[in-house]
Every structure is written in structure tokens, then in C-alpha cells.
Write a protein that holds these residues in place. Structure first.
Motif, mmCIF file in Angstrom:
data_model
loop_
_atom_site.group_PDB
_atom_site.id
_atom_site.type_symbol
_atom_site.label_atom_id
_atom_site.label_comp_id
_atom_site.label_asym_id
_atom_site.label_seq_id
_atom_site.Cartn_x
_atom_site.Cartn_y
_atom_site.Cartn_z
ATOM 1 N N LYS A 1 42.791 42.010 45.400
ATOM 2 C CA LYS A 1 41.703 42.683 44.677
ATOM 3 C C LYS A 1 42.126 43.134 43.275
ATOM 4 N N ARG A 2 43.420 43.439 43.130
ATOM 5 C CA ARG A 2 43.856 44.049 41.877
ATOM 6 C C ARG A 2 45.236 43.540 41.488
ATOM 7 N N LYS B 1 43.459 35.507 43.655
ATOM 8 C CA LYS B 1 42.092 35.597 44.157
ATOM 9 C C LYS B 1 41.955 34.855 45.485
ATOM 10 N N LEU C 1 38.938 39.962 39.440
ATOM 11 C CA LEU C 1 40.053 40.818 39.860
ATOM 12 C C LEU C 1 40.174 42.000 38.897
ATOM 13 N N TYR D 1 46.611 45.017 48.806
ATOM 14 C CA TYR D 1 45.628 44.221 48.051
ATOM 15 C C TYR D 1 45.899 44.223 46.545
#
Lengths: 453, 453
Positions: A130-131, A125, A154, A223
Motif C-alpha cells: 500500500k505504501r 503494487k 501507492l 504493507y
């Protein structure tokens, strides 16, 4: 009133740093190698997969690494975890030894995996990810990371080994409750998964396959990163919070373990409880023994080979120096619970090679027998994985009784078995068969290892 | 570093006595009556069913009753239970109120039921009893008593409401792990069960029926007693350990609740958290509100009638003065989770009648929605029963926000939902229908109550 069998710590006594055993190892672990060049890889080679802070921890030689405040805040919700003296278990087997256990099942997702899930989600984070993608076997890791990712906002995509996905809907639903997307692996979402399914449409899956799938997705997007629940140095690092607390608790109990025991899959719960005590052996000349207990159906430490191998089935990871059954290893479907990974973490592998730890393998029925005895005496229904540690502890106590001595035994009760009740059902019904992988079978799987020329 | 959201107590702060609210009630509860003579029954009339020490507690007017050392020893393993400030839940709904919860799911069997199970098993053992019979609905009570009976070396026979027996194999297996025998109710083992099955071979069962079966077995043998997990005064007494700890924890937090909330089945978890705070209202002129939340499909407090009724379907208990839906009430099969008993405990009924507490009923889908929000924010997957308390707390927070004020809300998170994952699955799949019992339906069931002439 009797003395309590619980040994508690206050919130203030939670360690503020993780312990990195690399700093104290006489023989440092061999480096990971690039699969084609066979040259040691640098931290940058991992940047497509992990956030930089975790890569730094992966290669760090610092003895202690600060735990960030945000991680400590979440640790405080369920830590310090309790240690118990298992007086009722001791009484039931009539041993003169003292058995202690550290209980890591009393948190959100019910196992030690939470300790590293929180840290990994936090660092991702912090670096703008993001993932996250990951694998899970029995589901403890997936549950823990689902909780942590959801907490830090997330997205999470979990490739769950198909045989567990089918047999353990509870774990899948727990992950859903924490907002994660769960896919049975092998899947058709990835090249790695499709290749396996082409050869074997009924493949039960394996951790090695699920890791390949999760990594394949992660490297396609800057990301998205990948997260692993065991094996790696930074994972073992995060788990040392267990052993550091246990050191303080043994001191409070006025005792010290002659032997420390953990069940063994990739090494994270064992490392967590053992590494801080191994340091005491190295630095303060303590003489504690350290015992890993693995399933006879997945005997990487007792029968596997120490060599460079891939961490995943498709060969996406660097080559790692470890005890392995070969990265194509697929465990028997009859095996209940986790501990099914083909390889052992680099740190534990080196420590085993250097004689700091001992490895033993056990059949699952005997381990479930120990787990049920434990539930009936100590009250906690253990995870099937933890049953191996219990069985290891019972072995030590019985051996000591035969020798006419008393030992102080400490084991890690890594999680509860609330989502593994179908395995217990099989055990009670007499439908939990034993399986031992023979040396010939191990040699056959290892001979099939194909490394790039 | 941020202040921890966990409010802990040390082992030394565990209360040494249970609190008996009868001592402080302005209107004492009406006596239980003999079903035929309609005369108040004395303690002796209960001797065939309960051990004498529990009967004494049932009729006691003493304000505080000592907790035996043997019970405290077991409490110490999992108590004091933690209280949390639900900061993440508060943030998610954007409330200006403060929400606290007391978590009773962190013990062996995963709910508050353990608090009374240990005490009841202990007193039975002390009086030479060999075997206990009981009922269980969703299985929390059966699991807790299984653990406790096994610990004290008592046999246990559990009559489990058939619809739960079928839908929740996990709970049954947990009881088996603790050595208990579990039978679906109605069964053919008893006259009461056979009568029901004759009329309706597909009867889903009810707590009232299961109680009749368990009592029928118990009265046939002097070394067998019966044990109840809610409703009765001594059960509520044992649960006051929750509220007494919560009083200390609120003090540590430098706060005091404007409203205290519990889900409601027979009354034990609500009584446990609320009674010590109700005393503060009575004795120290505090102005806290107390809110019970029950399922709309089983609305005994909101739509039931205050009257003398049996505690079981076959009419084996004395007549008890309580809010009831009638002892023949059988809840709709679609209802998930516990809270299905036809009546309310005598103490809570009197307190509701006297205006000390408020009752509300809620639909199950909204409660599950609250439970999933809670899991995603606070990390604990709640028992379906506890979801009613969560939904009640959310209502209070939202109401306060509409009024532009900030409230301090405390609710009892009575247990975890690890064995209720099939209910969550139905919820996620959209297959959890709502059901509200209408006033006309309630009147119809009550009009069917047959009491002896």
C-alpha cells in the motif's frame, strides 16, 4: 538536406527484456553478509524491505529478464529515448572525434530514474503493498518514484536530504504535484533521524541517513516497503534498457563507441548505459573503454576502499562488498547536485576491481563549465549530475585530439537541469566553490567505520 | 499488450511547409494602418523592425510556404512532437469522451515557442542581422529565442516583464545559460521605459511596455531587428507545424476531433494547432469546433473590443485590427503565468468575428486544479498557460457526459511547468487568488485608448 543528428528508434524496437550482467561476469559479486553472523544472507532476509519479485531480480543469475507489459506500456510513453550526435558541441571544441549522447531527461520527471521507478512501483503494487518509503538526494529519484507510485495508486513517503530540501524547493513541489509526502532528513519521525539530530541539530543530512529513516518506517508495517533509486542490482538491471537501446542506435548510426561514459553516484545511470556494451566486450571481444566520472568531493571509486560496509548510516542494511567512503560519510554542503552517496553498487565495484571499467573524479566548476557549453551548443540544460559525464566526454575528445586520433565517444545525458537552476545561478555568479576530498580525509572517514563485532 | 497511448510520427512525416490560413479565409483580415495617415501600410514600413523574408510571410496570401532546410534540421531534433490519448485523465473523471493532447513541451526551452524562434532567428541571420531585441512575459518566448539566437550566433537582448523577472528567476537563468542578456521591463534603457517609471516607479510592467522598449532599441541600428513571439501572422504561420502533425496523428489514431482547444495569449499556440483543422472545416466541410481559453483577468476575446489598436504601449507599431483591452492594459500582479497580452492576433480576431472559433475565459484556480489533476494522471507538469487548455478540455468532456454523448477532444499542451513551480507552490498553499476583469473595467480601459488624431 543534412542528415539528422538524432538517431531514433521506433516503438517496436524497445527492448522487451532487461539485461543482467551477472550472467556474463567472469568473477561473480561477493554475497551480502549478515552484519552480526557475517554469513551470506538469503533472499528471505530482504523480505521485510522489498517485494519478492525485486528480491528475485536482486539475486538472479539469468541473463535476460522479461519486462512486464504494464511496465512496457509506461515505457512506451517516453521510450525509446533519443540518441544524438553532438555535432554542435564537436564544432565548438574543434575536435575530430565523434561525440554521441543518449538523452534520458525527456520523460515525466526528467531523468533516467523513471526507468526503475516504474518497475519498482509496479512490483510493489502487484504484491499488495500500500505504501512505499524512500530517500532522495537532489530529488531526481524522489520525483520519478512519486510519479510512478501515484500512477499505480501507492502512497509515497520521501525522506529528502535536508540540504537539498532547503536548496531545491522545486523538486519538493514536483513530488507534491505527484501526491507524495516529502520530509526533510534527518527528521524527528524516526529513531535514526532523532539520533543524528541529537548530535548535530544542524545536520545537512546524507543519503545514508535518509535511507536509514526510510527503512526504519518500512520495516514496521507489512504493507509498507522500501524502495532504493540506485546502487542495488535490480535497479541497475532496470536501467539496462538505456544501453540496449543505445546498442541499436549506434548500429543505426553505423558506428560503435570506443569509450562509454556515465556520471557516478551509486551507479545506476552508468550501469544502464554501460552494461550492455560491457557484454559486447566480454562476449564479442569488443575493446570499448568504460569511464565513470564522480565528484572530487565524493570520490568513492577513485579514493574509496573496496570492503564490506553498510548501505546506510544506521546500519540497517546487510553488509555489502563495495567501494566506499564509509557509511557515516556526509558530503560537503557546497557540493551541487547529486552523486553524493558514500558507496558504489556491488556490480560496478566488482567490475572496477576486475579492470572492466575506469574511474575518474572531477571538480564541479569544470563540470558546470562543460554543462553550460553543452547547453549553448546542444540546447539542453543538463542536470548538474550529467555535467560530470559531459566533462568526461570533453576530456576524452581533447585527449584524442592531442594524440592526433579520432574517437567515437558515447555518454549518458542522464537528466535535465530545470530544477537545478539555483546551482547554475551560483556557477554564473562565481559562487560555486570546488572541493576535493583528500586521500587523508578519505582514510580518516573510513577508519571511523564501525561494523558490528 | 495494450495499444500505446502515444501516437508517434516518423521523422519523414514532419511537414515540409507551413500552412497560411489567409489563403482559405473567406474574409481576409483588414490591413494594418499607419497611425497618423490611417492609410494601409506596405511591407516597407516594417523593414526597420523585421527582416524582409518575415515581412513577406506576414503579408503573404500563399497557402503553403516552404520550411528552409536549416530550420527543418533543428525541427528534427525535437519534432515530430508526440500526441497522446489521455486515458488516465479520462479514467479519473470517468468521461465517455476521448481526450487527446499534442505535447509541445519536449524541446530545448520547453514550449511551442521554439517552433517560431528557430525560424525567426534563421531569417534574421540569413539577412546579415547581428542582434535581436525582444520582450518576454512568463519567459517561454525569451527562453526559446535565446536558444535559437545562440544557435545561429546572434546576440539577444530580452526585456522581461518585471513581475515575472522577479518571480521567475529560473527562466531568466535559462536565458542566461543560452547567452542572452535579460533586463527587467520597464527599464531605464529606453525612453519608453523611463516614461513609465516616471509615472509609476513600481510598475510591474506589461508585454505592451516590453515590446515598446525592444522596438525602440531595434530601430536605432540597421543590424538590430526586433522579434515577437506571438500575435503576428508569420508567428502563427510557423506554429502550424503543430496542427499539421496533429492532422496526421489523428488519422493514425483512426479518429478526428469534434473540438480543438488551445489556451490564448496572443494566439500563437492556438493558431498552431487549430488553423490546419479550420482549413478542413472550410475546404472539406468538417464540423469541428474551435475553442480558445483565456484568463478571466485578461479577457480580450470574451470582453475586449474589435477595433484598430496599437500592439505596444508606446504606440510604435502600426494600428492593427484586433480584439483588445487597450494598449495601456496592465494585468493584475496576482495573475500566474503568461497569456497577459492586451490584444489578440489579427487572424484569430477576424476568425472569431466571422464565427469560426469560440472564446471562453476561466479563473486561474480552476485551471491549476485541472493542471494538477493532469500531472497526477498523465505525468506531465503543465505550464500554467497550458492549464487553461486542460480546463477547457475538462469542461468539454463534462458537458458531453451531461448530454450523454461522447466527444473526441484535442487540446494543445503548449509547454511544461518546470520553471513555474512557484505558481504551483502558491496554488498548493491556497495563495493563488482568482480575479475576473469586469465588463465595466474593460470598458474603462478601452475608453482610455488614445489613438493619434
Amino acid at each position: 538536406m543534412k542528415k539528422s543528428t538524432k538517431i531514433s528508434l521506433s516503438e517496436k524496437e524497445i527492448p522487451r527484456q532487461w539485461y543482467n550482467i551477472v550472467a556474463d561476469m567472469p568473477n561473480k559479486p561477493l554475497p551480502p553478509l549478515h552484519p552480526v553472523t557475517r554469513e551470506p544472507i538469503g533472499p528471505d532476509a530482504l523480505a521485510a524491505v522489498f517485494p519478492m519479485e525485486l528480491i528475485k531480480q536482486e539475486v538472479s543469475a539469468e541473463r535476460y529478464i522479461d519486462i512486464p507489459d504494464e511496465v512496457l506500456d509506461l515505457y512506451k510513453v517516453y521510450r525509446p529515448s533519443p540518441m544524438f550526435r553532438a555535432v554542435n558541441l564537436e564544432k565548438a571544441i574543434g575536435t575530430r572525434s565523434k561525440i554521441y549522447y543518449k538523452y534520458e531527461g525527456g520523460n515525466y520527471s526528467g531523468s533516467h530514474k523513471t526507468n526503475t521507478a516504474i518497475a519498482q512501483a509496479y512490483y510493489n503494487k502487484k504484491e499488495g503493498i500500500k505504501r512505499i518509503t524512500t530517500e532522495t538526494g537532489a530529488g531526481q529519484w524522489g520525483s520519478a518514484l512519486s510519479y510512478a507510485c501515484n500512477h499505480f495508486g501507492l502512497e509515497l513517503l520521501v525522506f529528502m536530504v535536508r540540504v537539498s530540501y532547503t536548496q531545491k524547493p522545486g523538486r519538493k513541489l514536483l513530488m507534491n504535484s505527484y501526491n507524495a509526502k516529502v520530509v526533510p532528513s534527518p527528521s524527528t519521525m524516526t529513531e535514526a533521524g532523532r539520533k543524528i539530530l541529537e548530535k548535530d541539530p544542524d545536520s545537512p543530512g546524507s543519503l545514508g541517513i535518509a535511507i536509514s529513516e526510510a527503512m526504519e518506517i518500512a520495516v514496521q508495517d507489512p504493507y509498507t516497503k522500501y524502495s532504493l533509486g540506485s546502487v542495488l542490482n535490480h535497479v541497475c538491471l532496470h536501467q539496462t534498457i538505456i544501453g540496449q537501446e543505445a546498442l541499436l542506435q549506434m548500429e543505426k548510426a553505423g558506428d560503435y563507441p570506443d569509450v562509454v561514459i556515465g556520471c557516478f553516484g551509486g551507479g545506476s545511470n552508468f550501469s544502464g548505459i554501460a552494461f550492455p556494451f560491457i557484454r559486447e566486450n566480454i562476449v564479442n571481444d569488443r575493446k570499448t573503454r568504460f569511464v565513470t566520472v564522480e565528484p572530487s568531493s565524493c570520490p568513492k571509486l577513485t579514493k574509496g576502499k573496496f570492503m564490506y560496509d553498510f548501505g546506510d548510516t544506521a546500519g540497517m542494511t546487510p553488509l555489502l562488498p563495495m567501494f566506499t567512503l564509509g557509511h557515516n560519510f556526509v558530503p560537503e554542503k557546497i557540493h551541487a547536485g547529486g552523486l553524493r552517496y558514500h558507496g558504489a553498487g556491488v556490480l560496478v565495484s566488482q567490475l572496477l576491481k576486475d579492470g572492466f571499467i575506469e574511474a575518474k573524479a572531477k571538480m564541479q566548476r569544470e563540470c558546470f563549465e562543460g554543462g553550460v557549453l553543452f547547453a549553448r551548443t546542444e540546447g539542453i540544460l543538463p542536470a548538474p549530475e550529467s555535467n560530470y559525464a559531459i566533462a568526461g566526454a570533453l576530456d576524452e575528445a581533447r585527449k584524442a585530439d592531442l594524440e592526433g586520433i579520432s574517437k567515437t565517444i558515447l555518454f549518458n545525458l542522464s537528466g535535465h537541469g530545470h530544477f537545478d537552476i539555483s546551482s547554475y545561478e551560483k556557477y554564473f555568479e562565481g559562487n560555486l566553490p570546488d572541493h576535493e576530498m583528500t586521500t587523508a580525509e578519505v582514510e580518516a572517514t573510513i577508519s571511523k567505520i564501525e561494523l558490528p563485532d
